[in-house]
Design a protein around this motif. Sequence first.
Motif, PDB file in Angstrom:
ATOM      1  N   MET A  65      86.289  -9.722  79.045  1.00  0.00           N
ATOM      2  CA  MET A  65      85.232  -8.575  79.154  1.00  0.00           C
ATOM      3  C   MET A  65      83.872  -9.274  78.585  1.00  0.00           C
ATOM      4  O   MET A  65      83.055  -9.338  79.461  1.00  0.00           O
ATOM      5  CB  MET A  65      85.484  -7.031  78.265  1.00  0.00           C
ATOM      6  N   ALA A  66      83.910  -9.779  77.476  1.00  0.00           N
ATOM      7  CA  ALA A  66      82.764 -10.604  77.157  1.00  0.00           C
ATOM      8  C   ALA A  66      82.369 -12.109  78.164  1.00  0.00           C
ATOM      9  O   ALA A  66      81.395 -12.164  78.795  1.00  0.00           O
ATOM     10  CB  ALA A  66      82.813 -11.602  76.246  1.00  0.00           C
TER      11      ALA A  66
ATOM     12  N   GLY B 185      81.116 -11.070  81.736  1.00  0.00           N
ATOM     13  CA  GLY B 185      79.740 -10.562  81.771  1.00  0.00           C
ATOM     14  C   GLY B 185      79.188  -8.936  81.117  1.00  0.00           C
ATOM     15  O   GLY B 185      77.815  -8.474  80.612  1.00  0.00           O
ATOM     16  N   GLN B 186      80.464  -8.727  80.454  1.00  0.00           N
ATOM     17  CA  GLN B 186      80.216  -6.936  79.438  1.00  0.00           C
ATOM     18  C   GLN B 186      80.647  -7.819  78.537  1.00  0.00           C
ATOM     19  O   GLN B 186      81.318  -6.913  77.110  1.00  0.00           O
ATOM     20  CB  GLN B 186      81.656  -5.843  80.224  1.00  0.00           C
ATOM     21  N   VAL B 187      79.267  -8.610  77.765  1.00  0.00           N
ATOM     22  CA  VAL B 187      79.398  -9.117  76.349  1.00  0.00           C
ATOM     23  C   VAL B 187      79.730  -8.151  75.543  1.00  0.00           C
ATOM     24  O   VAL B 187      80.447  -8.285  74.358  1.00  0.00           O
ATOM     25  CB  VAL B 187      77.805  -9.912  75.904  1.00  0.00           C
ATOM     26  N   TRP B 188      78.296  -6.996  75.337  1.00  0.00           N
ATOM     27  CA  TRP B 188      78.174  -6.327  74.580  1.00  0.00           C
ATOM     28  C   TRP B 188      79.531  -5.732  73.761  1.00  0.00           C
ATOM     29  O   TRP B 188      80.326  -4.947  73.399  1.00  0.00           O
ATOM     30  CB  TRP B 188      77.450  -5.385  74.193  1.00  0.00           C
ATOM     31  N   GLN B 189      80.563  -5.268  75.062  1.00  0.00           N
ATOM     32  CA  GLN B 189      81.186  -3.805  74.947  1.00  0.00           C
ATOM     33  C   GLN B 189      82.615  -5.434  74.309  1.00  0.00           C
ATOM     34  O   GLN B 189      83.582  -4.786  73.172  1.00  0.00           O
ATOM     35  CB  GLN B 189      81.859  -3.955  76.080  1.00  0.00           C
ATOM     36  N   GLY B 190      82.324  -6.747  74.774  1.00  0.00           N
ATOM     37  CA  GLY B 190      83.462  -7.210  74.528  1.00  0.00           C
ATOM     38  C   GLY B 190      83.804  -7.027  72.918  1.00  0.00           C
ATOM     39  O   GLY B 190      84.321  -6.523  71.527  1.00  0.00           O
TER      40      GLY B 190
ATOM     41  N   VAL C  12      82.970   2.415  75.623  1.00  0.00           N
ATOM     42  CA  VAL C  12      82.472   1.528  75.719  1.00  0.00           C
ATOM     43  C   VAL C  12      82.408   1.556  77.243  1.00  0.00           C
ATOM     44  O   VAL C  12      81.707   0.027  78.042  1.00  0.00           O
ATOM     45  CB  VAL C  12      82.831  -0.246  74.888  1.00  0.00           C
ATOM     46  N   GLY C  13      83.129   2.470  78.356  1.00  0.00           N
ATOM     47  CA  GLY C  13      83.145   2.154  79.174  1.00  0.00           C
ATOM     48  C   GLY C  13      83.506   2.681  80.122  1.00  0.00           C
ATOM     49  O   GLY C  13      84.129   2.980  81.864  1.00  0.00           O
ATOM     50  N   TYR C  14      85.076   2.472  79.675  1.00  0.00           N
ATOM     51  CA  TYR C  14      86.668   2.910  80.069  1.00  0.00           C
ATOM     52  C   TYR C  14      87.626   4.619  79.839  1.00  0.00           C
ATOM     53  O   TYR C  14      88.367   4.335  78.947  1.00  0.00           O
ATOM     54  CB  TYR C  14      87.627   1.793  80.092  1.00  0.00           C
TER      55      TYR C  14
ATOM     56  N   ALA D 162      89.019  -7.783  75.462  1.00  0.00           N
ATOM     57  CA  ALA D 162      87.588  -7.840  75.039  1.00  0.00           C
ATOM     58  C   ALA D 162      86.905  -9.436  75.099  1.00  0.00           C
ATOM     59  O   ALA D 162      86.344  -8.830  75.738  1.00  0.00           O
ATOM     60  CB  ALA D 162      87.633  -7.621  73.171  1.00  0.00           C
TER      61      ALA D 162
END
Length: 178
Positions: free
Chosen positions: A104-105, A108-113, A70-72, A101
Amino acid sequence: SSIIYMYVFVSLLKNSTTLITVFRKLNPLGDEISDLYLDKIGAMIEGTVRGQFIIAIVQGFLGALTFALVGYPEFFFVLFVVFSIMSVIPLGAGILSIPIAVIMALFGQVWQGIIIVLEHVLVNSNVDNILRPILVPKKARLDAALMLLSVFAGIRLFGFLGIVIGPTIMIIIVTTIR
């Protein structure tokens, strides 16, 4: 305590055959019942130790892999180690990954969370259900509720070693009742 533990542990390993012989002689129920208890205890200790650590490593890997996907990716190794250590206890990695998670949501990182929560709930929490029957011998299996209760009670009473001691005591109780 660690030094005393190491001396006692080495002594138990060195004198294990003598201890088993003494147990058999002291047990008033006879050789057949002694062998039953020793088989159950041995299977539980072996299955718990081997199974718990293999499952923890798999859960740590899956949790860290999800964060990498998810980006990390730069945190993969650190998260793998932390999640593996935390996964030794039930609900371990979720104690850290689910709040992260949610944060994160919220930021602003809703989908990643959502992906991290779904991975933990649907995949990571079921690794135990899939691997434990394979890794723990049939004669040492406990009901999932009894296993969870025995691990938490063991940790509460004996600290980290309670992960093994708790289920071992529970298998003795279940064997006695049966």
